[in-house]
Design an enzyme around this catalytic site. Structure first.
Site: not given
Lengths: 352, 392
Positions: B128-129, B163, B246
């Site tokens: 994820q950016g 991550s 999430e």
């Protein structure tokens, strides 16, 4: 698995919330506080018109059946208004004890009148109670709504007896109590005849489970009310040219209240479901619910006073009514530390 | 309201447990009980593919995309059995929990066909950016730029806290595509292959000595023009939709990992006598209660079917688990005593409990700090006035 209210449960919740919001008003509660801590018209409406008093008690004795989830819903709604009712001692503790441990005759004799509200029961535990056969000597200083009781359910944790309030040798003295919506009486027994319940073990289990859940649910309702009222105030009150609820120091404290309350809600309905479903988690859940919800309520009630500033410290404002009920719930039926030690023993064994 | 599972669900539980235990006793026994996300990366990728091959990777997804159309109860059961069997965490958790659901919800049919089966099969690992050095809590101030050049997007800038970027195949990136735009406007959500000359990944060493997070540099990095999800300028809406995923069922698997951590602390306390200390007993009981309430909070959140309603359990969930786990790390060290500060490893490496103590300081920061969470709870849950915005 569906951890949400059914349509029927939702309907009970809406009915109960509307009833208490409309009737258990501050004015009426304050009138009851000046007397014996019971709003008689509210009690009559609750027991007879709405017939909510029989929830969690068997239909064969005039109850409404259903379970502890529904009982928790009722207690949560009553707690949100700090309703001045003898529900805890009379219906939850005494009622559940008699329903679970009484003989058919005992259930038939007492439960219909408790459910209709025509008679009120107090409940107490005296660890040093002396029983000579069924003649009892002892007492307690902490009998909720004891001054208004027609009978007492008395236990030494071995046996459970029913004692009539008008029996010779019973002395009941009202106590000046911090929480005037649920005042204590000192009940003294001097060689008083008791009527033994046929299954004391079942009576004690039922009374404890029901009381822990009801107290936790009441605390949940009270805590939510503290938050709701403080949020409303934070939007009205202006200082430094801003709504005080726009200050981060203030709104973060409100957020923290909500975080505690949401966990308390999970705790209460976990415990109620676990007992209703006979889950092996029930033993832990009732201790978790009682300790967590009562602590959450106290924190929220204390914050309610702080966040209202000076007005929150006055007799005129309702904050102290919540605060005093919260303190009472924390201390009754075992402190938070006592309940947590029960859980510690479950996960760690006894301390050496 | 009902907590119990049906007899069919219990059969499903047995099926999950049998398969997972079989794997952890057999072909994948070398990764059983590995707790660090960075441990044995190659074998962990193989494990993703093994899950995919047996349709256990994304059981809640539709069958056509490699899932099982599993019910909520089945997903809860699988998450629980997964952790109970000592299976290590999913190195593709960003793919299965964030990228996949985002493509499923907002992607085109062609994008679904291109990505979903490979994510489910464990063949496409995502990272994820989102965050940048100057866009942390204030995510909408991202500066990484993308512009169309012929048939490609060309991306320049820097992301941080990516991550698992060092093992990932793809990265999804929020980019600023409208020159001069500010805040949530003018952003576009792109998906880019990682293995290209324009993308450079450098590990960030963390307080526990490990390097799970990275800095990712984009220098004329490229992806085809059709790599965007949603429309040009629609990136903020897609990013916010993604973040809502999430709070899915995967939180229950995370809780089972917490369960294993708490159990290790309990076992340590019993072994070293800390379990006789009344204050430690109180704290362990509180930790136990907190974990149970997390589970029932998650079940309330997942049972909530009226998504239009603001759900208190969902809104408070992140700060609840993050704060709980950070306290658990402190409790772990108090149970271990001073011995917790000495590692048996020659390198600066830590076993589960000291590592928990160090790593959990990140829990109350990433995914929205505790302070941001309190703002969100107060504003969305309680309707309080929004924080004033400064001039940028």
């Amino acid at each position: 698995m569906e951890f949400a209210f059914t349509d029927e449960q939702q309907m009970i919740a809406e009915t109960a919330q509307a009833f208490f919001a409309e009737n258990a008003t501050s004015d009426r509660t304050r009138k009851a506080m000046a007397g014996d801590g019971i709003d008689r018209a509210l009690w009559q409406g609750f027991c007879q018109e709405l017939a909510l008093s029989g929830i969690g008690l068997p239909e064969s004795s005039g109850g409404a059946g259903l379970g502890f989830v529904e009982l928790a819903i009722i207690a949560e709604s009553a707690g949100a208004q700090v309703a001045a009712l003898p529900m805890l001692g009379s219906l939850v503790q005494a009622g559940q004890a008699i329903a679970a441990g009484g003989s058919d005759a005992q259930r038939g004799e007492w439960l219909p009148d408790l459910i209709s509200g025509e008679r009120i029961a107090g409940y107490f535990h005296d660890a040093t109670l002396q029983a000579s056969g069924d003649r009892l000597t002892g007492g307690s200083r902490f009998v909720t709504h004891g001054s208004s009781a027609d009978l007492f359910v008395v236990t030494d944790m071995q046996q459970v007896w029913i004692v009539r309030a008008d029996a010779p040798g019973v002395t009941v003295t009202a106590q000046t109590s911090m929480d005037q919506t649920r005042p204590f009486a000192h009940v003294a027994l001097m060689d008083v005849p008791g009527e033994r319940l046929s299954d004391p073990g079942a009576a004690l289990v039922a009374a404890h489970q029901a009381a822990f859940i009801a107290v936790a649910a009441e605390a949940l309702g009270g805590a939510q009310a503290c938050l709701d009222r403080t949020v409303a105030y934070s939007k009205e009150r202006v200082q430094f040219g801003r709504q005080i609820g726009s200050f981060q120091a203030y709104k973060h404290r409100l957020a923290d209240m909500m975080i505690e309350i949401e966990q308390a809600r999970s705790a209460v309905y976990w415990a109620a479901c676990a007992v209703d479903e006979g889950s092996d988690e029930a033993a832990m859940a009732i201790h978790a619910a009682k300790s967590f919800a009562a602590d959450a309520y106290f924190r929220c009630a204390g914050d309610m006073i702080q966040l209202h500033g000076g007005i929150g410290f006055t007799w005129e404002h309702d904050a102290h009514i919540f605060f005093k009920r919260a303190r009472s719930l924390q201390a009754m039926l075992g402190s938070g530390n006592w309940h947590r030690e029960k859980i510690a023993t479950m996960i760690l064994g006894e301390a050496a | 309201m009902k907590l119990g599972f049906s007899p069919q669900d219990e059969l499903f539980r047995q099926e999950c447990a049998d398969w997972l235990n079989g794997q952890m006793a057999g072909e994948f026994r070398d990764i059983k009980n590995v707790t660090k996300l960075t441990g044995n990366p190659e074998r962990r990728k193989e494990w993703e593919q093994q899950l995919g091959a047996h349709r256990w990777s994304c059981i809640g997804w539709p069958t056509i995309w490699g899932g099982r159309d599993a019910t909520l109860a089945q997903q809860v059961i699988f998450a629980e059995e997964y952790a109970r069997a000592g299976v290590p965490g999913r190195v593709n958790h960003i793919g299965i929990e964030l990228a996949g659901p985002t493509i499923l919800t907002f992607g085109t049919e062609e994008q679904k066909q291109r990505f979903l089966p490979d994510i489910a099969a464990g063949k496409t690992i995502f990272c994820q950016g989102f965050s940048e050095p100057n866009a942390g809590s204030d995510l909408a101030s991202v500066r990484t730029k993308a512009r169309l050049d012929g048939g490609d997007w060309v991306v320049n800038g820097q992301k941080i806290w990516t991550s698992m970027a060092h093992i990932a195949d793809w990265i999804f990136v929020i980019t600023r595509t409208q020159e001069g735009s500010q805040g949530p406007k003018g952003l576009t959500f792109l998906m880019m292959p990682i293995d290209q000359p324009g993308i450079d990944i450098r590990g960030i060493r963390q307080i526990n000595g490990d390097a799970e997070f990275n800095e990712t540099f984009f220098t004329d990095a490229r992806c085809p023009a059709d790599s965007l999800i949603g429309a040009v300028g629609d990136g903020w809406r897609i990013a916010m939709g993604l973040l809502a995923f999430e709070r899915g069922v995967s939180t229950l698997g995370q809780q089972m990992a917490f369960r294993n951590e708490l159990d290790e602390i309990i076992a340590t306390a019993k072994a070293n006598g800390a379990a006789n200390d009344p204050l430690i007993r109180q704290r362990l009981a509180k930790a136990e209660i907190g974990l149970r309430l997390m589970r029932y909070g998650a079940l309330r959140m997942l049972s909530q079917t009226d998504h239009a309603k603001i759900d208190g359990a969902a809104l408070t969930y992140k700060i609840q688990w993050a704060s709980w786990r950070r306290s658990l790390g402190e409790l772990a060290m108090d149970v271990l005593g001073q011995g917790g500060e000495i590692s048996d490893h020659a390198e600066y490496e830590w076993d589960t409990l000291p590592n928990l103590f160090l790593f959990s300081r990140a829990d109350t920061i990433y995914g929205g700090t505790n302070q941001i969470q309190r703002n969100l709870i107060a504003e969305r849950g309680l309707g309080l006035p929004r924080e004033p915005r400064g001039m940028s």
